[in-house]
Structures are given as structure tokens and as C-alpha cells.
Design a protein around this motif. Sequence first.
Motif, PDB file in Angstrom:
ATOM      1  N   LYS A  54     -14.639 -12.734  -4.282  1.00 16.61           N
ATOM      2  CA  LYS A  54     -15.223 -14.061  -3.939  1.00 16.61           C
ATOM      3  C   LYS A  54     -16.484 -14.398  -4.695  1.00 16.61           C
ATOM      4  O   LYS A  54     -16.409 -15.785  -5.036  1.00 16.61           O
ATOM      5  CB  LYS A  54     -15.773 -13.848  -2.339  1.00 16.61           C
ATOM      6  N   ASP A  55     -17.254 -13.571  -5.285  1.00 17.36           N
ATOM      7  CA  ASP A  55     -18.245 -13.825  -6.135  1.00 17.36           C
ATOM      8  C   ASP A  55     -17.558 -14.433  -7.711  1.00 17.36           C
ATOM      9  O   ASP A  55     -18.379 -15.118  -8.320  1.00 17.36           O
ATOM     10  CB  ASP A  55     -19.343 -12.941  -6.460  1.00 17.36           C
ATOM     11  N   ASP A  56     -16.455 -13.725  -7.992  1.00 20.79           N
ATOM     12  CA  ASP A  56     -16.064 -14.107  -9.349  1.00 20.79           C
ATOM     13  C   ASP A  56     -14.457 -13.869  -9.251  1.00 20.79           C
ATOM     14  O   ASP A  56     -13.728 -13.122  -9.556  1.00 20.79           O
ATOM     15  CB  ASP A  56     -16.375 -12.968 -10.265  1.00 20.79           C
ATOM     16  N   PRO A  57     -13.978 -15.271  -8.820  1.00 22.62           N
ATOM     17  CA  PRO A  57     -12.613 -15.066  -8.515  1.00 22.62           C
ATOM     18  C   PRO A  57     -11.461 -14.896  -9.646  1.00 22.62           C
ATOM     19  O   PRO A  57     -10.284 -14.584  -9.631  1.00 22.62           O
ATOM     20  CB  PRO A  57     -12.305 -16.869  -7.998  1.00 22.62           C
ATOM     21  N   SER A  58     -12.311 -15.054 -11.070  1.00 20.73           N
ATOM     22  CA  SER A  58     -11.118 -14.544 -12.076  1.00 20.73           C
ATOM     23  C   SER A  58     -11.005 -13.027 -12.013  1.00 20.73           C
ATOM     24  O   SER A  58     -10.156 -12.674 -12.810  1.00 20.73           O
ATOM     25  CB  SER A  58     -12.139 -15.004 -13.526  1.00 20.73           C
ATOM     26  N   HIS A  59     -11.674 -12.294 -11.505  1.00 18.61           N
ATOM     27  CA  HIS A  59     -11.746 -11.083 -11.098  1.00 18.61           C
ATOM     28  C   HIS A  59     -10.606 -10.506 -10.042  1.00 18.61           C
ATOM     29  O   HIS A  59     -10.951 -10.709  -8.960  1.00 18.61           O
ATOM     30  CB  HIS A  59     -12.952 -10.362 -10.684  1.00 18.61           C
ATOM     31  N   GLN A  60      -9.341 -10.265 -10.542  1.00 18.89           N
ATOM     32  CA  GLN A  60      -8.212 -10.020  -9.625  1.00 18.89           C
ATOM     33  C   GLN A  60      -7.416  -8.900  -9.868  1.00 18.89           C
ATOM     34  O   GLN A  60      -7.622  -8.231 -10.917  1.00 18.89           O
ATOM     35  CB  GLN A  60      -7.278 -11.228  -9.867  1.00 18.89           C
ATOM     36  N   MET A  61      -7.099  -8.457  -8.794  1.00 18.32           N
ATOM     37  CA  MET A  61      -6.436  -7.259  -8.906  1.00 18.32           C
ATOM     38  C   MET A  61      -5.247  -6.901  -7.789  1.00 18.32           C
ATOM     39  O   MET A  61      -5.301  -7.466  -6.699  1.00 18.32           O
ATOM     40  CB  MET A  61      -6.980  -5.938  -8.927  1.00 18.32           C
ATOM     41  N   GLU A  62      -4.302  -6.016  -7.798  1.00 22.76           N
ATOM     42  CA  GLU A  62      -3.275  -5.809  -6.968  1.00 22.76           C
ATOM     43  C   GLU A  62      -3.777  -4.620  -6.181  1.00 22.76           C
ATOM     44  O   GLU A  62      -4.456  -3.812  -6.687  1.00 22.76           O
ATOM     45  CB  GLU A  62      -1.844  -5.229  -7.632  1.00 22.76           C
ATOM     46  N   ALA A  63      -3.508  -4.802  -4.643  1.00 20.26           N
ATOM     47  CA  ALA A  63      -3.985  -3.878  -3.908  1.00 20.26           C
ATOM     48  C   ALA A  63      -3.029  -3.184  -2.919  1.00 20.26           C
ATOM     49  O   ALA A  63      -2.357  -3.780  -2.576  1.00 20.26           O
ATOM     50  CB  ALA A  63      -5.460  -4.222  -3.120  1.00 20.26           C
ATOM     51  N   HIS A  64      -2.944  -1.947  -2.833  1.00 20.71           N
ATOM     52  CA  HIS A  64      -2.098  -1.329  -1.953  1.00 20.71           C
ATOM     53  C   HIS A  64      -2.558  -1.025  -0.687  1.00 20.71           C
ATOM     54  O   HIS A  64      -3.625  -0.270  -0.668  1.00 20.71           O
ATOM     55  CB  HIS A  64      -1.349  -0.075  -2.723  1.00 20.71           C
ATOM     56  N   HIS A  65      -2.334  -1.280   0.148  1.00 22.68           N
ATOM     57  CA  HIS A  65      -2.735  -1.167   1.780  1.00 22.68           C
ATOM     58  C   HIS A  65      -2.034  -0.397   2.363  1.00 22.68           C
ATOM     59  O   HIS A  65      -0.729  -0.571   2.656  1.00 22.68           O
ATOM     60  CB  HIS A  65      -2.817  -2.552   2.391  1.00 22.68           C
ATOM     61  N   TYR A  66      -2.838   0.786   3.095  1.00 19.10           N
ATOM     62  CA  TYR A  66      -1.989   1.746   3.986  1.00 19.10           C
ATOM     63  C   TYR A  66      -2.892   1.623   5.398  1.00 19.10           C
ATOM     64  O   TYR A  66      -3.985   1.956   5.276  1.00 19.10           O
ATOM     65  CB  TYR A  66      -2.165   3.228   3.623  1.00 19.10           C
ATOM     66  N   CYS A  67      -1.818   0.811   6.363  1.00 20.62           N
ATOM     67  CA  CYS A  67      -2.866   0.570   7.492  1.00 20.62           C
ATOM     68  C   CYS A  67      -2.503   0.941   8.898  1.00 20.62           C
ATOM     69  O   CYS A  67      -1.237   1.876   8.873  1.00 20.62           O
ATOM     70  CB  CYS A  67      -2.370  -0.921   7.631  1.00 20.62           C
ATOM     71  N   HIS A  68      -3.108   0.914   9.908  1.00 18.07           N
ATOM     72  CA  HIS A  68      -2.898   1.550  11.154  1.00 18.07           C
ATOM     73  C   HIS A  68      -3.159   0.233  12.007  1.00 18.07           C
ATOM     74  O   HIS A  68      -4.295  -0.339  11.912  1.00 18.07           O
ATOM     75  CB  HIS A  68      -4.078   2.566  11.658  1.00 18.07           C
ATOM     76  N   GLN A  69      -2.063  -0.196  12.780  1.00 16.45           N
ATOM     77  CA  GLN A  69      -2.294  -1.208  13.789  1.00 16.45           C
ATOM     78  C   GLN A  69      -2.741  -0.602  15.106  1.00 16.45           C
ATOM     79  O   GLN A  69      -2.079  -0.163  15.975  1.00 16.45           O
ATOM     80  CB  GLN A  69      -0.802  -1.514  14.137  1.00 16.45           C
ATOM     81  N   VAL A  70      -4.137  -0.707  15.193  1.00 24.17           N
ATOM     82  CA  VAL A  70      -4.951   0.092  16.357  1.00 24.17           C
ATOM     83  C   VAL A  70      -4.466  -0.753  17.766  1.00 24.17           C
ATOM     84  O   VAL A  70      -4.272  -0.094  18.494  1.00 24.17           O
ATOM     85  CB  VAL A  70      -6.402  -0.284  16.174  1.00 24.17           C
TER      86      VAL A  70
END
Length: 268
Positions: free
Chosen positions: A79-95
Amino acid sequence: MNQPKQIEQALNFAVCFGFSLIFSIMLTACEPSAESSLQPEGQGKTAKTEMLEMGAAMFQANSPLKSLDIYLDGFHASKDDPSHQMEAHHYCHQVNEEFAQCALFDGNTRQANLIGIEYIISETLFESLPEPEKKYWHPHNYEILSGLLIAPGIPGMAEKELMKGKMNSYGKTWHVWNSAPFGKTGDKIPLGDPSLEWSFNHDGEALPGLIEQRDRRLNVMTSEQRQKRSELSSLAKPQMGVDALTGKFPGPTTSLPGVADKNAKSLK
């Protein structure tokens, strides 16, 4: 709609989803992998450490980790530097139906690095937050409708239902390790302050090549996902934060039908 019809439809979906889930599990072994591009600094494991790991696996439970049974792949921008981007792999638990928690990695193999966390909440929970808190939560409708957010390995019907359930939701994401920024060199170990991450909310915000690289590696086509999910736009409501980063991307951006900002002023 009468109750028997609702029950019949629910049962039909449960059966279809069950078969889809089983089929997905069967395909997991041949699912395209995304190796982390960074190996942390430090000496290799000794035989003693490996033996201790084997012993721990035999005698210790990992119950909290077993619940991280939903795999999502998407993209974040600082959010502070939108040119800083990356792919993120999410491993989630639906509480529950309105709250999920995710561990974030820079890959989807055993060698992936843990880079952050994300909490996902419903529109209802978001609206219950104090106003100062809302600036930390990014909207999800563009990620879903554009096809950027995917659930690799899940058959189409089940993935579409999963994404439908996330319409109008919000995420609070912190990265604690700058390990794999797109087009830049990552840090060998976690350094500095946590970074509040944001979502893409318009076409043209993602760096050229970022999405294409993901699609090649995971054998998906974002454009096809976008087309399949276009009917979900009828469920989309205006969200806060859609225009929070307006003017902070270098190139021109365009809106996607169904994605609209609700009240950008309170997020600036």
C-alpha cells in the motif's frame, strides 16, 4: 422457493462438491508447482536436526496446520509502494462463514518461505469495524471478477462456488518477508517492518509480466477465469478501498464492470 426444493439443491451441490473435492485431491500430486526463487541464508541442516524433525513428526501433532486446507493464489501490492508487487500463495482455514485466516508463502512446495498472514472477513464484519480500522482492509471484488484470484487444482464448479462466497469480502494482509518481489531481488532473511499489502482494483495496475508468469507456471489462463466469473458481477456491491491507490501506478488504469468504490475518502 419452497423448502424441499432448497434442500434438494443443497444436496445436489454437496454431492457434486464432494466428488470435485475427491477428484481435486487425486490430482494434487500432478498439480503444477511454484518453487520459491529464494533460499534463506544459513548452513544446511545437520543429520541431528533431520533426526529431530523425524522424531517430532512421529510424536507431535500439527493440528493447527491441518486446518489450512484451502489453497488460493493471488497477488499483492504494497500500500505504501504499489510498484512493489508479488504473487502470494495462501493456505487458509475457513473458521466460519464470515471469517477465514491464511498463512502466506512465496511458493507451493515444501521449500516455500512463510512471508505473511491474511485475514478474510465478510462485508457484514467489515461494516462492524471502527472507521479507523477499515483503512487496513482491502476489497476483493476485482481480484475475483478479474480472475486474478484462483484456487489451483479445484474443478471449475467448486472453484466458482468458493469465489462466489468471497464476493464483497475484505482482507487484512501483512507481509513480514520481502522474499520474492516481482522484478526485484528479495531479502535472504526477513528484514525491516511489516508491510501492509493491498489488492489490485483496476486493469493496468499489475506490472507487465506478473500475471503472465503465474499463468505459465500454474497452467491457468486468467482471461478465461475472468470470462467465467463475469456473471458474478451481479452480486458485487461497491466496496471501500477500490480507489485507495488511484494515481499511484505508473500507467493508465481502467475499471472493471461490477467493481466500484464506496467511500474512498475515509481511506486516504
